[in-house]
Write a protein that holds these residues in place. Structure first.
Motif, PDB file in Angstrom:
ATOM      1  N   UNK A  49       0.832  -1.211   0.000  1.00 27.38           N
ATOM      2  CA  UNK A  49       0.000   0.000   0.000  1.00 27.38           C
ATOM      3  C   UNK A  49       0.860   1.252   0.000  1.00 27.38           C
ATOM      4  N   UNK A  50       1.928   1.233   0.768  1.00 29.84           N
ATOM      5  CA  UNK A  50       2.846   2.372   0.820  1.00 29.84           C
ATOM      6  C   UNK A  50       3.425   2.661  -0.564  1.00 29.84           C
ATOM      7  N   UNK A  51       3.889   1.622  -1.235  1.00 32.57           N
ATOM      8  CA  UNK A  51       4.483   1.813  -2.549  1.00 32.57           C
ATOM      9  C   UNK A  51       3.441   2.220  -3.584  1.00 32.57           C
ATOM     10  N   UNK A  56       7.707   6.988  -4.604  1.00 30.41           N
ATOM     11  CA  UNK A  56       8.613   8.125  -4.681  1.00 30.41           C
ATOM     12  C   UNK A  56       7.869   9.452  -4.628  1.00 30.41           C
ATOM     13  N   UNK A  57       6.549   9.407  -4.536  1.00 29.05           N
ATOM     14  CA  UNK A  57       5.770  10.642  -4.507  1.00 29.05           C
ATOM     15  C   UNK A  57       5.385  11.052  -3.095  1.00 29.05           C
ATOM     16  N   UNK A  58       6.055  10.484  -2.101  1.00 26.52           N
ATOM     17  CA  UNK A  58       5.709  10.796  -0.705  1.00 26.52           C
ATOM     18  C   UNK A  58       5.939  12.255  -0.380  1.00 26.52           C
ATOM     19  N   UNK A  59       6.907  12.868  -1.053  1.00 33.52           N
ATOM     20  CA  UNK A  59       7.151  14.291  -0.840  1.00 33.52           C
ATOM     21  C   UNK A  59       7.525  14.596   0.584  1.00 33.52           C
ATOM     22  N   UNK A  60       6.891  15.592   1.155  1.00 37.46           N
ATOM     23  CA  UNK A  60       7.267  16.038   2.486  1.00 37.46           C
ATOM     24  C   UNK A  60       6.367  15.467   3.577  1.00 37.46           C
ATOM     25  N   UNK A  61       5.462  14.556   3.238  1.00 31.43           N
ATOM     26  CA  UNK A  61       4.678  13.899   4.276  1.00 31.43           C
ATOM     27  C   UNK A  61       5.606  13.017   5.093  1.00 31.43           C
ATOM     28  N   UNK A  62       5.699  13.327   6.372  1.00 29.82           N
ATOM     29  CA  UNK A  62       6.713  12.665   7.191  1.00 29.82           C
ATOM     30  C   UNK A  62       6.379  11.202   7.456  1.00 29.82           C
ATOM     31  N   UNK A 477      13.932  -2.312  -2.009  1.00 30.67           N
ATOM     32  CA  UNK A 477      14.258  -1.672  -0.734  1.00 30.67           C
ATOM     33  C   UNK A 477      14.550  -0.192  -0.909  1.00 30.67           C
ATOM     34  N   UNK A 478      15.351   0.148  -1.897  1.00 31.46           N
ATOM     35  CA  UNK A 478      15.815   1.529  -2.049  1.00 31.46           C
ATOM     36  C   UNK A 478      14.656   2.497  -2.296  1.00 31.46           C
ATOM     37  N   UNK A 479      13.689   2.086  -3.067  1.00 33.14           N
ATOM     38  CA  UNK A 479      12.532   2.939  -3.349  1.00 33.14           C
ATOM     39  C   UNK A 479      11.706   3.174  -2.086  1.00 33.14           C
ATOM     40  N   UNK A 480      11.642   2.152  -1.233  1.00 35.63           N
ATOM     41  CA  UNK A 480      10.846   2.264  -0.012  1.00 35.63           C
ATOM     42  C   UNK A 480      11.476   3.214   0.994  1.00 35.63           C
TER      43      UNK A 480
END
Length: 531
Positions: A49-51, A56-62, A477-480
């Motif tokens: 779900x996270x991916x 890579x579009x998570x942006x600034x959401x902590x 892994x790296x993308x996550x």
């Protein structure tokens, strides 16, 4: 609710396994398998779900998911859990290795089976909590929950010298934990004195104005707490004894998860809370990493106990993690994360393999081994793959992590990067030496033992699949973790700038500081450069 489930489910499962053990030896095993299978499904679903939603579009959401509730408000303590890409990876690893730990102990644990699985599941619950807690009091609470069941796991189901190993483990971990607790309380009181608001909330403690000298001493408290667990040489001496005497499941959890809690602590807490002090100490920490890589590799050659040899290789590989963390750039941090995961898989697999051989041979003395390939070719094949992973063969996960760390460290200090390459050479020698002495040569004792069973093939085969997958597709892994590391780097840099601006306002423990001592932003500075 899901975050609470991730540790509460394991606590309840442990209690159920303990109770079921009064009537059956098989029930605790199946209960544990069921509990950890559900836990793995939930964590993998969170990962997917996270991916799918962020990637890579998570942006600034902590944070991907969080829960924050009052717990003991008069003491500034909250029930605060949260996960990001970094936490998700470690939670999936916890579920996967926990499931394998239960499976590999299926035949070897025959005494107090219910209590064994109770302790195992509670260790995993504590580890899960450590990877989610954002209240420092709650974090320390989970830190202790993780350690106490491990004490019983080694002390009750360990080998002949288990009492000595258990006491040594307890003394080292509890003493270092107390130093960390003192630093947590110090940060709590300093923040309260500065703001009038006393809290253990990690997000509020970030950027707390502390004098450079006080910050350095508080940072050392955290370094001891996490460094003993990693382990950092010279605080490593408890680990070979603990591994040697622990049951196989204990060694898998210890190498694969407990040590990684120390690495996680460095990344999540030490550097963000003490950016300038951490930067000033980075060169010393990286030198300790180099010493650990070389020293542990050399000591590994002096071992005749196969399990103890694997334990020292574990210390050596953790030196690369320390290098990657204190280099504190994206390449090095991503490499450290890959090593955290790949080491957990490859070293955990070696401990399982050693445990399976010990059950058949009743010895781990390499002077008595040799020539086993003709007798147990399936074990020999698995051993070869895991040894290749340990030495960093391209195409397997360990290589990706180590090369990224070296590239990241090279950007910071070329000399340290050069010395770190000695780890590749040493790993190649001791890995091949271990396989040669165990599976090749003459079978002088005439061993005739059963080869890997279907259960053992399934356990070891699953580890091979994951190691190959991550070696060929490391972006899994790296993308996550990419955005989590970017966020942590931003926090460190912003905190360093803020403290530079605040340092003249006389924070606690500071009575005037000259401009030359003002903290500077951490990024973009090589150790040894002039500020």
């Amino acid at each position: 609710m899901i975050l609470t489930f991730l540790f509460a489910w394991l606590l309840l499962g442990g209690l159920a396994a303990w109770l079921a053990g009064r009537w059956s030896k098989e029930a605790p095993r199946w209960i544990s398998i069921f509990v950890l299978t559900v836990h793995l499904i939930v964590t993998v679903k969170l990962w997917i779900t996270f991916l799918a939603q962020n990637g890579l579009q998570l942006g600034r959401n902590a944070w991907f998911m969080s829960v924050q509730l009052p717990w003991i408000p008069q003491w500034g303590i909250e029930y605060h859990l949260a996960i990001d890409g970094l936490s998700i990876l470690l939670l999936v690893l916890t579920s996967f290795l926990g499931l394998l730990a239960v499976a590999c102990s299926w035949k070897s644990i025959q005494v107090k089976v219910g209590f064994f699985h109770f302790n195992l599941l509670w260790i995993l619950a504590g580890i899960s909590g450590v990877f989610m807690a954002l209240d420092l009091f709650l974090f320390y609470f989970f830190w202790e929950i993780m350690l106490i069941p491990l004490y019983f796991l080694i002390g009750i189901w360990g080998h002949g010298n288990r009492i000595y190993a258990t006491l040594k483990f307890f003394i080292f971990t509890q003493a270092s934990g107390l130093f960390m607790l003192i630093s947590i309380l110090g940060l709590f009181f300093i923040h309260g004195h500065n703001t009038g608001h006393y809290t253990f909330n990690y997000l509020e403690l970030l950027g707390t104005s502390v004098s450079p000298k006080v910050a350095f001493w508080l940072m050392l408290g955290f370094f001891l707490g996490f460094g003993v667990k990693l382990p950092v040489v010279p605080f490593h001496t408890w680990l070979p004894d603990a591994h040697t005497e622990a049951p196989t499941a204990g060694s898998v959890v210890l190498a694969g998860l407990v040590l990684k809690a120390g690495a996680y602590g460095f990344i999540r807490f030490l550097m963000p809370l003490f950016p300038q002090a951490g930067h000033e100490f980075a060169l010393a920490a990286m030198i300790l990493g180099i010493i650990g890589i070389v020293y542990a590799a050399v000591v590994a050659f002096a071992q005749t106990d196969l399990k103890r040899l694997v334990a020292y290789t574990s210390v050596s590989h953790m030196g690369f993690v320390l290098l990657g963390i204190f280099a504190w750039n994206q390449l090095a941090l991503q490499g450290a994360m890959m090593i955290i995961i790949s080491h957990a898989l490859s070293t955990g697999a070696l401990f399982i393999l050693v445990g399976d051989l010990y059950e058949r041979l009743h010895t781990r003395d390499m002077d008595k081994l040799g020539g086993l390939w003709d007798t147990v070719p399936r074990f020999g094949g698995f051993g070869m793959v895991f040894a290749m992973a340990s030495l960093g063969l391209p195409g397997l996960a360990n290589f990706v992590g180590e090369i990224l760390v070296l590239m990241g460290v090279f950007q910071v200090n070329t000399v340290i990067a050069g010395f770190a390459t000695l780890g590749f050479i040493a790993a190649t020698i001791y890995s091949l030496w271990m396989i040669q002495r165990t599976f090749f040569g003459k079978n002088s004792n005439g061993y005739r033992i059963a080869d890997a069973s279907l259960r053992e093939i399934t356990i070891l085969g699953s580890l091979v699949v994951v190691l190959v997958w991550l070696g060929l597709f490391p972006n899994t892994v790296l993308k996550t973790s990419k955005n989590a590391f970017h966020r942590l780097q931003e926090i460190v840099n912003r905190s360093a700038v803020n403290r530079s601006e605040q340092v003249t306002s006389k924070p606690v423990g500071l009575q005037g500081v000259s401009a030359k001592n003002n903290p500077q932003p951490v990024s973009g500075l090589k150790y040894g450069d002039k500020k």
